[in-house]
Design a protein around this motif. Structure first.
Motif, PDB file in Angstrom:
ATOM      1  N   LEU A 125      26.822  47.662  34.598  1.00 51.02           N
ATOM      2  CA  LEU A 125      25.569  47.683  33.831  1.00 51.02           C
ATOM      3  C   LEU A 125      25.584  48.718  32.709  1.00 51.02           C
ATOM      4  N   TRP A 126      26.317  49.801  32.913  1.00 51.85           N
ATOM      5  CA  TRP A 126      26.239  50.929  31.973  1.00 51.85           C
ATOM      6  C   TRP A 126      27.240  50.854  30.825  1.00 51.85           C
ATOM      7  N   VAL A 127      28.352  50.164  31.051  1.00 53.12           N
ATOM      8  CA  VAL A 127      29.394  50.143  30.017  1.00 53.12           C
ATOM      9  C   VAL A 127      29.290  48.864  29.196  1.00 53.12           C
ATOM     10  N   LYS A 128      29.006  49.011  27.911  1.00 57.73           N
ATOM     11  CA  LYS A 128      28.914  47.850  27.028  1.00 57.73           C
ATOM     12  C   LYS A 128      29.795  48.055  25.799  1.00 57.73           C
ATOM     13  N   SER A 129      29.751  49.280  25.273  1.00 59.21           N
ATOM     14  CA  SER A 129      30.409  49.546  23.998  1.00 59.21           C
ATOM     15  C   SER A 129      31.384  50.708  24.147  1.00 59.21           C
ATOM     16  N   HIS A 130      32.324  50.822  23.208  1.00 61.26           N
ATOM     17  CA  HIS A 130      33.262  51.953  23.207  1.00 61.26           C
ATOM     18  C   HIS A 130      32.516  53.283  23.186  1.00 61.26           C
ATOM     19  N   SER A 131      31.305  53.292  22.632  1.00 61.70           N
ATOM     20  CA  SER A 131      30.565  54.553  22.566  1.00 61.70           C
ATOM     21  C   SER A 131      30.006  54.970  23.929  1.00 61.70           C
ATOM     22  N   LYS A 245      33.344  45.640  31.131  1.00 65.59           N
ATOM     23  CA  LYS A 245      33.988  45.370  29.851  1.00 65.59           C
ATOM     24  C   LYS A 245      33.304  46.153  28.750  1.00 65.59           C
ATOM     25  N   TYR A 246      34.063  46.404  27.697  1.00 68.36           N
ATOM     26  CA  TYR A 246      33.418  47.034  26.535  1.00 68.36           C
ATOM     27  C   TYR A 246      33.959  46.418  25.247  1.00 68.36           C
ATOM     28  N   ASN A 247      33.141  46.504  24.220  1.00 70.68           N
ATOM     29  CA  ASN A 247      33.559  46.055  22.891  1.00 70.68           C
ATOM     30  C   ASN A 247      34.035  47.237  22.082  1.00 70.68           C
ATOM     31  N   ASP A 248      35.190  47.076  21.429  1.00 67.68           N
ATOM     32  CA  ASP A 248      35.662  48.162  20.571  1.00 67.68           C
ATOM     33  C   ASP A 248      34.941  48.114  19.228  1.00 67.68           C
ATOM     34  N   GLU A 249      35.357  48.989  18.298  1.00 66.38           N
ATOM     35  CA  GLU A 249      34.633  49.092  17.018  1.00 66.38           C
ATOM     36  C   GLU A 249      34.640  47.785  16.219  1.00 66.38           C
ATOM     37  N   ASN A 250      35.631  46.941  16.511  1.00 65.21           N
ATOM     38  CA  ASN A 250      35.708  45.659  15.808  1.00 65.21           C
ATOM     39  C   ASN A 250      35.063  44.524  16.595  1.00 65.21           C
TER      40      ASN A 250
END
Lengths: 483, 483
Positions: A125-131, A245-250
């Motif tokens: 739930l907590w991890v979505k983005s590289h940030s 999973k997370y999305n990187d800057e791109n």
């Protein structure tokens, strides 16, 4: 209700097991008479040290960017089943809650044996983005394992530890965390005055669900090693299983890599007791002692008031300087008190007689080697702290020297057996630390009555040589019997 | 994954419930999405406060001679059945462990709902002589209650608390402990900036197995009270049930008297949030804040380096003086950062622009009333600590004034109802606080939609008057709706 110090008469070197079990009772560290097998009651004398151990590790973890969290003690059965290897590894050890009041529950809840399966569903739930990365969380708690053979602070059905669960964008960062865990251990072990070996465990001895397991062993006086911390590189095994999973800057999707680290606070207590104690009782390092200094008046007729008053002045002076101390003003004899506080492991003793009270001096006696120094009141606080620091340094040095003496090179399984019988590590070679090596390791274990491959020593130069069992070329490893 | 501070827009005064539940999520204090109903995950922002709350109480308890212990989380079913009232009171709330691995257990184990039945079986072993008394032990832990309606920090299936269990030679010493518990609460409540009422509960609302129950209530903004600590005088009920006895100096056998005290650490967090927060978010007291000071650079083209450098100098200076602080050097605008850290409740903000960097000054802004002060670098650490202490004092004063306004005298049940509807305590009379009073109390509760007799205020002069329900002469009590 504790043993008089005169009754404590055990030979640590030659009968460690009896020494260990007696000192736990004699020094009033824990009570094993609680009416659930394998669960113990922790008394104040151990709890004061546990509080310091937790603080030591928590402070160090926070310096490296870990933050505290607290998760539920219970984990639903479904969570366990998500990571298959993990489920198989832990299910036999789990206590299951099946009823609330008199109602059967729809699904069983486990008492956590470790908390990966609790943390990762939330990381989902907590991890979505590289940030959102890295996440470096720890919790200080007890965990539960259904064990049949138990021993206070070594193996129990409920024990104290810290667990960190860390998520990183990639493998490189995750592997760097393993190095950092080692550094944290080194810093804390110095305070505990404990030398340790940090091994990469062979593949057949890793944590259920890990890619690689690293473990910290300490050698106890009976030649058996005690594992007191583990750090696991989990790859993307858990993040994939829990769909983190997370999305990187791109905007590209990745599975993060993760690690966990488990400093075994309970076992550190066992290591402190076993490493520093002697035939007089416990010896606590000054930095972690439940009481740092005991002040003992030596009565003299007509001088009682002066002696008592001066003892209190010393207590106030030391406390004002951050030293934990106490005046033993009970009616026992000084000799009785010396023995009693030596049994309890208080690192420094201050003896105050009529002369000291008159001259405003004091004699400071070290618990470990009984060295005495005399100093003036004005120098006392500084002197006590210096003597305490010196004692700690000497405890560490002694333990390091002992460890060095306890490593023997061995070429054959016979030589391995001899080294183990001499209460030492055998430094030898095994054909492989991957799955293929398991056969030779099992043969070695049977032949040496319990000698296990503890792994490759991290930081030691890699050399290869002939397997002490099959003769094929393989990796240098350490063998030991273990707790 | 937390709410932006601009999205937080709740009216605390008029819609407290929505405000409270939103702020817990918005400020990232806890996550209620854990997949076991009623169990929550505590995030770092609340854990840092919990650690300070535990330290506050533990330090105070130890000053008064309490010592730390740690008991098993599990209690065998047999223990529960020893004290009959206690068993009846707690059995419906208990989670039961019935399996180890895949094996059914011979007897069920409870997850402790409270630990009297664990402690007293050991007190049976530990107490033999008058010289073993008093025993004043505490443990910091979580406990478990099967609750259907839950709310973070207010009511949960697992929550954090401290429990003390104390055994004394006689009733007098045991009753003195109740007074001491009140004193400990007063000292800690001052640090939390929370005014409270310490009530003697009516007989129909006491702890299962107690002779008398005293409880600490705080009034929340919606006019409902939250009980955040209890202290129970147990008489010899538990010592007799568990056959705890001691011999006095003449060899005569006695049953000791005992007490227990439960500071509800979890509920103190709820009280901190609810009492001090406002429509901008949380307000933490300086002494307990997860972060005491946030330093925010105000960028100016060409001056970035100087501003950044000066911010770091301030951070180092404050940390060297024991102030917990952080520079928010993210890329967000200053306005965003102000809102964000106000939502999180950081008590002080330091704004650093080009002028401050050049002149080596700083502007300190208080979270509660936005008062600004400017000072020189050399005075900064002292100024921050003074401003923090002043903020705490003002928070307490404001909360005390609020509480005084929230007590209304009532003569009839209609007047009681009016007081409660005005979000206040009703101060009135009930015919009896013994068992006979229960009928009137039930009638009053039904009539006022939940108004309960909270008890007699300890320390207030005893006066009698006519029961607001039946008109018979009785004791002065406070009525409130409650959580």
């Amino acid at each position: 209700m504790q043993m008089s110090s005169r009754e404590f008469n055990k030979d640590k070197e030659n009968d460690f097991s009896s020494w260990y079990n007696t000192i736990i009772y004699a020094a009033d560290l824990a009570d094993i008479r609680y009416n659930v097998q394998g669960f113990v009651v922790h008394k104040p004398w151990s709890m004061k040290v546990f509080k310091k151990l937790y603080k030591l590790f928590e402070t160090e973890l926070e310096k490296y960017g870990h933050e505290p969290v607290s998760f539920p003690t219970v984990i639903p059965e479904d969570n366990f089943e998500v990571e298959k290897e993990h489920a198989e590894g832990f299910t036999p050890e789990v206590y299951w809650i099946t009823k609330q009041g008199e109602h059967d529950m729809a699904r069983r809840l486990a008492l956590r044996p470790t908390s990966e399966t609790a943390f990762y569903q939330m990381y989902n739930l907590w991890v979505k983005s590289h940030s959102d990365l890295p996440i470096k969380y720890y919790q200080s708690c007890t965990v539960f394992r259904n064990e049949s053979e138990t021993n206070p602070f070594m193996r129990g059905c409920e024990f104290m530890w810290i667990e960190t669960h860390n998520v990183f964008a990639n493998e490189k960062e995750a592997r760097a965390q393993v190095e950092e865990d080692k550094k944290i251990l080194e810093k804390c072990a110095e305070v505990m005055c404990l030398p340790f070996y940090f091994f990469k465990r062979p593949q057949w001895d890793k944590f259920a669900g890990a890619v690689e397991t690293y473990a910290t062993d300490i050698m106890l006086p009976d030649g058996k090693t005690l594992q007191f911390a583990t750090t696991h590189y989990l790859g993307a095994n858990f993040t994939k299983a829990f769909n983190v999973k997370y999305n990187d800057e791109n905007g590209k999707e990745h599975s993060p890599h993760s690690t966990c680290f488990g400093p075994g606070i309970w076992r550190m207590m066992a290591a402190l007791i076993a490493t520093h104690g002697d035939n007089k009782g416990l010896v606590f390092p000054f930095a972690l002692a439940p009481l740092q200094t005991i002040i003992i008046p030596i009565p003299k007729t007509g001088e009682e008031k002066n002696i008592e008053k001066y003892c209190m002045e010393i207590k106030e002076e030391l406390e004002a300087n951050g030293v934990e101390c106490k005046v033993d003003d009970s009616t026992k004899t000084p000799g009785y008190k010396y023995n009693f506080w030596e049994l309890k492991g208080v690192p420094l003793r201050i003896e105050i007689g009529a002369r000291e009270a008159k001259e405003k001096t004091a004699t400071i006696v070290r618990r470990d080697n009984r060295d005495k120094t005399t100093c003036k009141f004005s120098e006392m606080a500084g002197n006590v702290k210096e003597t305490g620091a010196k004692l700690d340094k000497d405890l560490l040095k002694k333990a390091q020297d002992d460890l060095e003496d306890k490593v023997k090179t061995a070429k054959t399984k016979e030589e391995v057996g001899k080294a183990l019988d001499a209460k030492c590590y055998a430094k030898t070679f095994i054909c492989s630390t991957e799955k293929e090596g398991v056969k030779c390791s099992q043969e070695l274990q049977a032949f040496t009555k319990g000698g296990k491959v503890r792994g490759e020593l991290v930081g030691e130069k890699k050399v290869s040589g002939k397997c002490c069992v099959c003769g094929k070329t393989g990796a240098q490893v350490y063998i030991a019997r273990q707790y």
